[in-house]
Design an enzyme around this catalytic site. Structure first.
Site, PDB file in Angstrom:
ATOM      1  N   PHE A  65      26.395 -79.362  14.644  1.00 46.75           N
ATOM      2  CA  PHE A  65      25.247 -79.716  15.466  1.00 46.75           C
ATOM      3  C   PHE A  65      24.095 -78.815  15.069  1.00 46.75           C
ATOM      4  O   PHE A  65      24.285 -77.611  14.842  1.00 46.75           O
ATOM      5  CB  PHE A  65      25.544 -79.525  16.955  1.00 46.75           C
ATOM      6  CG  PHE A  65      26.553 -80.496  17.502  1.00 46.75           C
ATOM      7  CD1 PHE A  65      26.397 -81.862  17.311  1.00 46.75           C
ATOM      8  CD2 PHE A  65      27.648 -80.046  18.213  1.00 46.75           C
ATOM      9  CE1 PHE A  65      27.319 -82.767  17.826  1.00 46.75           C
ATOM     10  CE2 PHE A  65      28.573 -80.933  18.733  1.00 46.75           C
ATOM     11  CZ  PHE A  65      28.409 -82.305  18.540  1.00 46.75           C
ATOM     12  N   GLU A  66      22.890 -79.390  15.006  1.00 46.44           N
ATOM     13  CA  GLU A  66      21.746 -78.598  14.550  1.00 46.44           C
ATOM     14  C   GLU A  66      21.420 -77.443  15.479  1.00 46.44           C
ATOM     15  O   GLU A  66      20.720 -76.507  15.099  1.00 46.44           O
ATOM     16  CB  GLU A  66      20.523 -79.489  14.370  1.00 46.44           C
ATOM     17  CG  GLU A  66      19.977 -80.082  15.648  1.00 46.44           C
ATOM     18  CD  GLU A  66      18.781 -80.982  15.374  1.00 46.44           C
ATOM     19  OE1 GLU A  66      17.652 -80.514  15.558  1.00 46.44           O
ATOM     20  OE2 GLU A  66      18.983 -82.136  14.995  1.00 46.44           O
ATOM     21  N   GLY A  67      21.943 -77.472  16.715  1.00 44.30           N
ATOM     22  CA  GLY A  67      21.740 -76.358  17.623  1.00 44.30           C
ATOM     23  C   GLY A  67      22.471 -75.090  17.201  1.00 44.30           C
ATOM     24  O   GLY A  67      22.234 -74.024  17.768  1.00 44.30           O
TER      25      GLY A  67
END
Length: 268
Positions: A65-67
């Site tokens: 996830f880009e988070g």
């Protein structure tokens, strides 16, 4: 096999009325993923497809996830509403910064990027920024997030509904680059790696010609004709005479999807 899968299997091969268009997108997208791959997956159909692949044929698939989450295992029935939500972190291998996870992408550790969009053109350029003129848009969309980075550096899978207003001759804005203007223009723009791999829709699976980089039909879904898919595309879309038909979703695949999203937040 779950009780629901057992019940559905009694009917044998499933027909299109047995599943929704979104469930079809999830299943067909999942089948494109391979064991051992590392996949950037956005919330919604991309995440459902990645989890489905994990639970069927690709147990070694790693979700990013880009988070900043690496290798999570999302709990069925508790899908995260965004990639920055704590439910994204369940049983994750590592939690890092957004910068670090995007640096992994730049270093070549990510195989596949997986997202949707509002518009796509014949060369796979994707728009998720706005519809209309940039100075006075008709609609403002969520924007790039990490979409530009992912599309620039990884092989892309896009899942979206097949409509003429979405499949356009030229996107209003290139949020995420595909093959730019076809041919070698992607490499000439400084993007030698990655590119659009497949576009999965509720009508079929689309690929790209190796030379021209123009979109073409790879397979049609059950009950869909070449005329159907052409009528819903805003540009000329080649359909090979010997085009294949995809295998319909299995009872097991649908049961897993429905367990993951029991409220049908993404699969209605």
């Amino acid at each position: 096999m779950t009780i629901e899968a057992t019940r559905m299997s009694l009917a044998g091969t499933l027909a299109p009325q047995d599943y929704t268009a979104s469930e079809l997108l999830g299943v067909m997208s999942a089948r494109l993923l391979k064991d051992g791959q590392t996949v950037f997956a956005g919330v919604g159909i991309p995440l459902l497809a990645a989890i489905l692949a994990q639970k069927t044929h690709a147990p070694g698939l790693t979700i990013l996830f880009e988070g900043g989450v690496i290798g999570p295992f999302v709990e069925p029935g508790k899908l995260p509403p965004s990639t920055n939500e704590q439910r994204c972190t369940r049983r994750a291998n590592m939690l890092v910064s957004i910068t670090e996870v995007l640096l992994m992408l730049q270093r070549g550790y990510v195989d596949v990027g997986f997202m949707g969009g509002a518009q796509i053109d014949r060369y796979g350029n994707l728009n998720s920024s706005f519809i209309g003129d940039a100075r006075n848009p008709k609609i403002r969309l969520p924007g790039t997030g990490g979409g530009n980075d992912i599309a620039s550096l990884a092989d892309m899978i896009v899942a979206m509904k097949h409509e003429k207003r979405r499949f356009v001759e030229k996107v209003d804005f290139i949020t995420s680059p595909g093959f730019i203007n076809g041919g070698q223009t992607r490499a000439a723009a400084g993007l030698p790696a990655g590119g659009m791999f497949r576009v999965v829709t509720d009508l079929g699976i689309l690929g790209f010609d190796a030379e021209t980089r123009q979109m073409m039909v790879v397979a049609l879904h059950p009950g869909v004709t070449a005329a159907d898919i052409k009528a819903n595309t805003g540009f000329e879309l080649p359909v090979p005479a010997d085009v294949t038909t995809t295998e319909p979703p299995t009872p097991e695949e649908l049961a897993i999807l429905r367990e993951l999203d029991p409220e049908q937040l993404y699969t209605a």
